[in-house]
Design an enzyme around this catalytic site. Structure first.
Site, PDB file in Angstrom:
ATOM      1  N   GLU A 291       3.324  10.605 -14.563  1.00  0.00           N
ATOM      2  CA  GLU A 291       2.117  10.628 -15.949  1.00  0.00           C
ATOM      3  C   GLU A 291       1.138  10.527 -14.915  1.00  0.00           C
ATOM      4  OE1 GLU A 291      -0.381   9.846 -17.939  1.00  0.00           O
ATOM      5  OE2 GLU A 291       0.420   7.761 -18.056  1.00  0.00           O
TER       6      GLU A 291
ATOM      7  N   GLY B 253       1.005  -1.081  -0.034  1.00  0.00           N
ATOM      8  CA  GLY B 253       0.112   0.016   0.071  1.00  0.00           C
ATOM      9  C   GLY B 253       0.874   1.294   0.140  1.00  0.00           C
TER      10      GLY B 253
ATOM     11  N   CYS C 237      -6.046   6.842 -19.280  1.00  0.00           N
ATOM     12  CA  CYS C 237      -5.516   8.154 -19.001  1.00  0.00           C
ATOM     13  C   CYS C 237      -5.666   9.182 -20.219  1.00  0.00           C
ATOM     14  CB  CYS C 237      -4.069   8.272 -18.669  1.00  0.00           C
ATOM     15  SG  CYS C 237      -2.933   7.457 -19.743  1.00  0.00           S
TER      16      CYS C 237
END
Length: 492
Positions: free
Chosen positions: A259, A217, A293
């Site tokens: 990105e 995580g 994206c």
């Protein structure tokens, strides 16, 4: 998975394990990986902690110098073998990608083929010259060179939507240029985004210590940004998390590549063929449920044609079934988690409440969300402002080219822009006014290549790029070397 799929991705090898100097127990225990379509168990992986990250980074730092000194031809050969292995095992791997990420079979196949393409492109890059001769300017007759050298250890953090591609493109680039890698895949897709990659490089003969997979995580990501053995972090994901990664890396003086997504406009010009424009818009909006994206986030059409275009998209939406791609013949699979479906439903409701027209879809059923079409969308609506990351076509009307450019450039993002029109020169001239990192004329927005630099402006990233010539720009740094035939005295 049944026993017929156990030869390459044999679960007995990696179940409950992390990949640090081979398959070992992580200190965070184990974690179940479930299918977003139905919640069924896909597999169980080991969970890493910050302590595991530190161990992996130290091992990578120790192994990296020998790898950088390895002949480029040998590095390239290993990358090409890894590509061969992925392609040879495609029939086995595709069902895992389908179940773990909710991908329809063609999209899962794209992951294999494009990942192999990124590996092969990186292999070619490994063979490129890394030394640039400079002319001496001080008259000392010294030989001067700029030599690209690896950063050392690169940390990679990848997302869930294209877990194999968006992991391997950075891993391959880093290894090609002489770096070692510590990789944290998204906890929801650690098999496609981690286990497959480790197995491919194992069989390809990558020396031990050069690639580590640490599923975990936020704790592991934070440790990666702070660990002194990691010189660079390559992150693909949301702007919210990316900004925290960038801040942490900046605080620790690490190079960082971000990105972060996009709100990508497809502009339909007044001379465009509407059938073709609708086809492009549909693909760019609904591929992989819009969880890309590069997905088409705004469809800008002339006022006189916007309503017709919206109806054409609605007709297409009616013919796109939603289902479990592991079991059903469907065009759209599930969203990654139910909370995402609820978030997208709220975006649609906001648009309708503010005057937009809902033509089709708009309601979630668990993780399933149908192809949706909104028209009459305007600034001030969440559908206009936000990256939806779901299967919602957002049709916006414009009065003239100046307004089309203004609407497209209102976004804080700047990843992709597309323009569709019969007059190619006019379409390109308009497109060059868009503030984006990729521009596609007479094509939709979901377009990428292993040999083209990938990245965007604004909230789409920090101006960095990946792939093509950007491999050497991002994953190495210059050393300026001067060499005189013999040392000479100075006046002190």
């Amino acid at each position: 998975m049944d026993g017929s799929l156990a030869e390459f991705l044999d679960q007995s090898v990696w179940t409950g394990k992390v990949y640090i100097d081979g398959w070992n127990d992580g200190t965070g225990g184990t974690e179940a990986v479930t299918a977003p379509a139905d919640g069924a168990l896909v597999g169980t992986i080991g969970r890493a902690t910050a302590r595991d990250l530190a161990r992996a980074a130290a091992s990578a730092a120790a192994a990296q110098p020998a790898w950088e000194a390895t002949a480029p031809e040998e590095r390239a050969a290993i990358l090409n073998r890894a590509a061969d292995i992925l392609q040879a095992n495609a029939d086995e791997l595709i069902p895992w990608i389908i179940r773990e990420s909710g991908s329809i079979p063609p999209k899962a196949g794209i992951e294999i083929e494009h990942s192999a393409g990124f590996l092969r492109a990186a292999a070619e890059a490994a063979l490129e010259p890394r030394v640039l001769a400079l002319k001496s300017v001080d008259g000392r007759e010294a030989e001067e060179q700029l030599i690209r050298v690896a950063h050392g250890v690169v940390g990679v953090i990848s997302p869930f939507n294209f877990p194999l591609i968006l992991s391997i493109r950075a891993i391959a680039a880093a290894l090609a240029t002489g770096n070692a890698v510590v990789h944290k895949p998204d906890p929801r897709t650690p098999i496609s985004g981690g286990v497959m990659i480790a197995r491919a490089f194992e069989d390809a003969g990558l020396p031990s210590g050069l690639l580590h997979i640490v599923p975990g995580g936020a704790e592991v990501g934070a440790a990666m940004c702070a660990d002194p053995n990691i010189a660079m972090v390559s992150f693909t994901g949301s702007p919210e998390v990316g900004s925290r990664v960038g801040e942490a890396c900046g605080r620790n003086l690490k190079k960082v590549q971000l990105e972060l997504g996009g709100k990508n406009a497809l502009i339909v010009m007044d001379d465009a063929d509407l059938d073709i424009a609708a086809s492009n818009a549909a693909w760019g909006t609904w591929l992989h449920q819009g969880q890309i994206c590069m997905a088409t986030g705004l469809i800008l059409a002339p006022v006189a044609k916007a309503a017709m275009l919206a109806e054409m998209l609605a007709t297409k939406a009616h013919h796109l079934p939603v289902g479990n791609p592991a079991m059903d013949a469907c065009a759209l699979g599930p969203l990654i988690v139910e909370a995402e479906a609820k978030r997208i439903e709220a975006i649609v409701e906001d648009a309708v409440a503010k005057g937009a027209t809902l033509h089709v879809g708009g309601k979630a059923k668990g993780t399933m969300f149908p192809a949706t079409v909104l028209s009459g969308v305007k600034p001030g609506m969440r559908a206009f402002e936000e990256e939806i990351f779901g299967p919602v076509a957002v049709v916006v009307a414009y009065t003239d080219e100046a307004q089309a450019v203004e609407l497209a450039n209102m976004s804080d993002f700047g990843l992709v822009g597309s323009v569709i029109g019969s007059d190619v020169a006019r379409a390109k001239a308009l497109g060059m006014r868009l503030k984006v990192g990729h521009l596609h004329i007479n094509d939709q927005t979901v377009t990428a290549s292993p040999i083209a630099p990938f990245g965007g402006r604004g909230r789409s990233g920090n101006g960095s790029r990946i792939s093509g010539p950007a491999i050497w720009e991002e994953f190495t740094q210059y050393v300026w070397v001067t060499t005189k035939p013999a040392a000479t005295p100075y006046p002190f």
